[in-house]
Design a protein around this motif. Structure first.
Motif, PDB file in Angstrom:
ATOM      1  N   THR A   1       0.509  -1.201  -0.032  1.00  0.00           N
ATOM      2  CA  THR A   1       0.101   0.049   0.097  1.00  0.00           C
ATOM      3  C   THR A   1       0.701   1.229  -0.001  1.00  0.00           C
ATOM      4  OG1 THR A   1      -0.263  -0.197   2.599  1.00  0.00           O
ATOM      5  CG2 THR A   1      -1.893  -1.332   1.427  1.00  0.00           C
ATOM      6  N   ALA A   2       0.240   2.784   0.094  1.00  0.00           N
ATOM      7  CA  ALA A   2       1.282   3.192  -0.447  1.00  0.00           C
ATOM      8  C   ALA A   2       1.158   4.584   0.999  1.00  0.00           C
ATOM      9  CB  ALA A   2       0.677   4.737  -1.313  1.00  0.00           C
ATOM     10  N   GLU A   3       0.351   3.792   2.341  1.00  0.00           N
ATOM     11  CA  GLU A   3       0.356   4.481   3.319  1.00  0.00           C
ATOM     12  C   GLU A   3       2.807   4.870   3.759  1.00  0.00           C
ATOM     13  OE1 GLU A   3      -3.135   3.288   3.257  1.00  0.00           O
ATOM     14  OE2 GLU A   3      -1.098   2.527   3.041  1.00  0.00           O
ATOM     15  N   TRP A   4       3.550   5.515   4.048  1.00  0.00           N
ATOM     16  CA  TRP A   4       4.369   5.863   4.996  1.00  0.00           C
ATOM     17  C   TRP A   4       4.690   5.952   6.592  1.00  0.00           C
ATOM     18  CZ3 TRP A   4       7.159  10.565   4.964  1.00  0.00           C
ATOM     19  CH2 TRP A   4       6.172  11.206   4.363  1.00  0.00           C
ATOM     20  N   ALA A   5       6.013   6.218   6.752  1.00  0.00           N
ATOM     21  CA  ALA A   5       5.821   6.466   8.162  1.00  0.00           C
ATOM     22  C   ALA A   5       7.798   7.267   8.207  1.00  0.00           C
ATOM     23  CB  ALA A   5       6.063   5.249   9.042  1.00  0.00           C
ATOM     24  N   GLU A   6       7.702   8.044   8.665  1.00  0.00           N
ATOM     25  CA  GLU A   6       9.368   8.351   8.969  1.00  0.00           C
ATOM     26  C   GLU A   6       9.625   8.207  10.348  1.00  0.00           C
ATOM     27  OE1 GLU A   6       9.007  12.769   9.129  1.00  0.00           O
ATOM     28  OE2 GLU A   6       9.847  12.842   6.976  1.00  0.00           O
ATOM     29  N   LEU A   7      10.817   7.032  10.119  1.00  0.00           N
ATOM     30  CA  LEU A   7      11.266   5.915  10.542  1.00  0.00           C
ATOM     31  C   LEU A   7      13.019   7.125  11.305  1.00  0.00           C
ATOM     32  CD1 LEU A   7      10.190   2.426  10.641  1.00  0.00           C
ATOM     33  CD2 LEU A   7       8.847   4.579  11.837  1.00  0.00           C
ATOM     34  N   SER A   8      13.903   6.934  11.905  1.00  0.00           N
ATOM     35  CA  SER A   8      14.864   6.890  12.547  1.00  0.00           C
ATOM     36  C   SER A   8      15.919   5.766  11.990  1.00  0.00           C
ATOM     37  CB  SER A   8      15.124   7.462  13.968  1.00  0.00           C
ATOM     38  OG  SER A   8      14.932   6.560  14.179  1.00  0.00           O
ATOM     39  N   ALA A   9      16.946   5.579  12.540  1.00  0.00           N
ATOM     40  CA  ALA A   9      17.595   4.280  11.677  1.00  0.00           C
ATOM     41  C   ALA A   9      17.486   3.473  13.439  1.00  0.00           C
ATOM     42  CB  ALA A   9      18.997   4.806  12.236  1.00  0.00           C
ATOM     43  N   ASN A  10      17.451   4.101  14.631  1.00  0.00           N
ATOM     44  CA  ASN A  10      17.585   3.150  15.662  1.00  0.00           C
ATOM     45  C   ASN A  10      15.848   2.213  15.585  1.00  0.00           C
ATOM     46  OD1 ASN A  10      20.496   3.577  16.805  1.00  0.00           O
ATOM     47  ND2 ASN A  10      19.231   6.062  17.321  1.00  0.00           N
ATOM     48  N   VAL A  11      15.134   3.993  15.190  1.00  0.00           N
ATOM     49  CA  VAL A  11      13.327   2.839  15.114  1.00  0.00           C
ATOM     50  C   VAL A  11      13.895   1.698  14.794  1.00  0.00           C
ATOM     51  CG1 VAL A  11      11.073   3.580  14.405  1.00  0.00           C
ATOM     52  CG2 VAL A  11      12.755   5.015  16.250  1.00  0.00           C
ATOM     53  N   ILE A  12      14.244   1.644  12.919  1.00  0.00           N
ATOM     54  CA  ILE A  12      14.512   0.613  12.892  1.00  0.00           C
ATOM     55  C   ILE A  12      14.334  -0.308  12.434  1.00  0.00           C
ATOM     56  CG2 ILE A  12      15.236  -0.129   9.775  1.00  0.00           C
ATOM     57  CD1 ILE A  12      15.135   2.744   8.689  1.00  0.00           C
ATOM     58  N   LEU A  13      16.274   0.276  12.979  1.00  0.00           N
ATOM     59  CA  LEU A  13      16.616  -1.892  14.349  1.00  0.00           C
ATOM     60  C   LEU A  13      15.524  -2.113  15.443  1.00  0.00           C
ATOM     61  CD1 LEU A  13      18.982  -3.224  14.691  1.00  0.00           C
ATOM     62  CD2 LEU A  13      20.039  -1.381  16.051  1.00  0.00           C
ATOM     63  N   GLN A  14      14.746  -1.012  16.536  1.00  0.00           N
ATOM     64  CA  GLN A  14      14.490  -1.170  17.023  1.00  0.00           C
ATOM     65  C   GLN A  14      12.944  -2.752  16.725  1.00  0.00           C
ATOM     66  OE1 GLN A  14      13.048   1.483  19.405  1.00  0.00           O
ATOM     67  NE2 GLN A  14      10.662   0.645  20.312  1.00  0.00           N
ATOM     68  N   LEU A  15      12.451  -1.701  14.835  1.00  0.00           N
ATOM     69  CA  LEU A  15      11.446  -2.966  14.390  1.00  0.00           C
ATOM     70  C   LEU A  15      12.245  -4.186  14.145  1.00  0.00           C
ATOM     71  CD1 LEU A  15       9.591  -0.326  12.268  1.00  0.00           C
ATOM     72  CD2 LEU A  15       8.982  -1.615  14.328  1.00  0.00           C
ATOM     73  N   PHE A  16      12.990  -3.888  13.859  1.00  0.00           N
ATOM     74  CA  PHE A  16      13.823  -5.396  13.694  1.00  0.00           C
ATOM     75  C   PHE A  16      13.792  -6.039  14.865  1.00  0.00           C
ATOM     76  CE2 PHE A  16      16.869  -3.878  10.008  1.00  0.00           C
ATOM     77  CZ  PHE A  16      16.416  -3.621   9.833  1.00  0.00           C
ATOM     78  N   ARG A  17      14.059  -5.503  16.169  1.00  0.00           N
ATOM     79  CA  ARG A  17      14.054  -6.380  16.624  1.00  0.00           C
ATOM     80  C   ARG A  17      12.855  -7.573  17.766  1.00  0.00           C
ATOM     81  NH1 ARG A  17      19.186  -3.181  19.540  1.00  0.00           N
ATOM     82  NH2 ARG A  17      20.447  -4.492  18.336  1.00  0.00           N
ATOM     83  N   GLU A  18      11.711  -6.365  17.452  1.00  0.00           N
ATOM     84  CA  GLU A  18      10.380  -6.591  18.197  1.00  0.00           C
ATOM     85  C   GLU A  18       9.735  -7.086  17.301  1.00  0.00           C
ATOM     86  OE1 GLU A  18       7.866  -2.278  17.882  1.00  0.00           O
ATOM     87  OE2 GLU A  18       9.371  -1.790  19.362  1.00  0.00           O
ATOM     88  N   ARG A  19       9.877  -7.794  16.093  1.00  0.00           N
ATOM     89  CA  ARG A  19       9.545  -8.435  15.489  1.00  0.00           C
ATOM     90  C   ARG A  19      10.725  -9.738  15.068  1.00  0.00           C
ATOM     91  NH1 ARG A  19       7.246  -4.962   9.911  1.00  0.00           N
ATOM     92  NH2 ARG A  19       6.221  -6.909   9.521  1.00  0.00           N
TER      93      ARG A  19
END
Length: 223
Positions: A64-82
């Motif tokens: 889908t075309a939805e998007w979000a602004e994420l920092s590098a640290n939040v991206i890494l956090q998402l890796f770990r959370e998932r």
């Protein structure tokens, strides 16, 4: 540094040198190149009304075309959370070279990930020294952008979509005008798995000792 992220997911890399490798895909939003056959056209525009939170992005299902602004640290956090287990990260788009990827690379590489960027080669690369650069040259596209010689020279891999002989001829001209490094891998990728395009790519790869990229994920019907 905040990055416009369309989606983050874990799968198997289906193209190029890392075909078959478990990978985390970080897909960035935004691309002005305009390839007619693009299968991620939903990433082209960054419409403000489609901006969502990190939590909403994490719950997305499907393209889908939805998007979000994420920092590098939040991206890494998402890796770990998932609980992603892959250690190979593919930064794609959209056109990821529109953005300075060095802050993202610093965070992820320090965390032990190997990074790969997939780019059209039409924007100056802002990447780490260790990042694997896959340039998929886009020639004569509606956006009017030219493939940059510096991108071709930095490329570890040239992955080129083909359907007809004229595409091979265009690649030959590009390689003459913008020669890559002698150790760069050259892969041909048949457009849309068309039988004629696949046959042409196979024959050309055999004749020139190039590599065939068949978009394995589409044959396996995975993302």
């Amino acid at each position: 540094m905040m990055y416009p992220i369309n989606e983050i997911f874990e799968t198997i890399q289906g193209e190029g040198m890392f075909t078959g490798v478990p990978a985390i895909f970080v897909r960035l939003q935004g691309c002005p190149v305009g390839c007619p056959w693009c299968d991620t056209q939903h990433t082209w525009d960054m419409k403000p009304e489609l901006k969502v939170s990190a939590e909403q992005l994490a719950s997305k299902t499907g393209p889908t075309a939805e998007w979000a602004e994420l920092s590098a640290n939040v991206i890494l956090q998402l890796f770990r959370e998932r609980k992603f287990t892959a250690r190979h990260v593919v930064i794609t788009g959209g056109e990821p070279a529109m953005y300075d990827l060095r802050p993202l690379a610093e965070v992820l590489e320090q965390a032990g990930y190997r990074l790969q960027i997939e780019t059209s080669g039409t924007f100056a690369l802002q990447v780490s020294a260790q990042m694997w650069v896959t340039v998929s040259p886009k020639l004569d596209m509606p956006g009017g952008y030219l493939v940059r010689p510096d991108c071709m020279k930095r490329a570890d891999e040239i992955k080129y979509p083909v359907a007809m002989q004229k595409h091979i001829d265009a690649l030959d001209l590009l390689l003459q005008q913008c020669p890559p490094r002698s150790d760069a891998v050259i892969s041909l990728q048949p457009i849309s798995q068309r039988p004629r395009a696949t046959e042409l790519a196979i024959q050309t790869c055999i004749e020139r000792n190039w590599r065939l990229s068949v978009q394995l994920h589409k044959y396996l019907h995975i993302e």
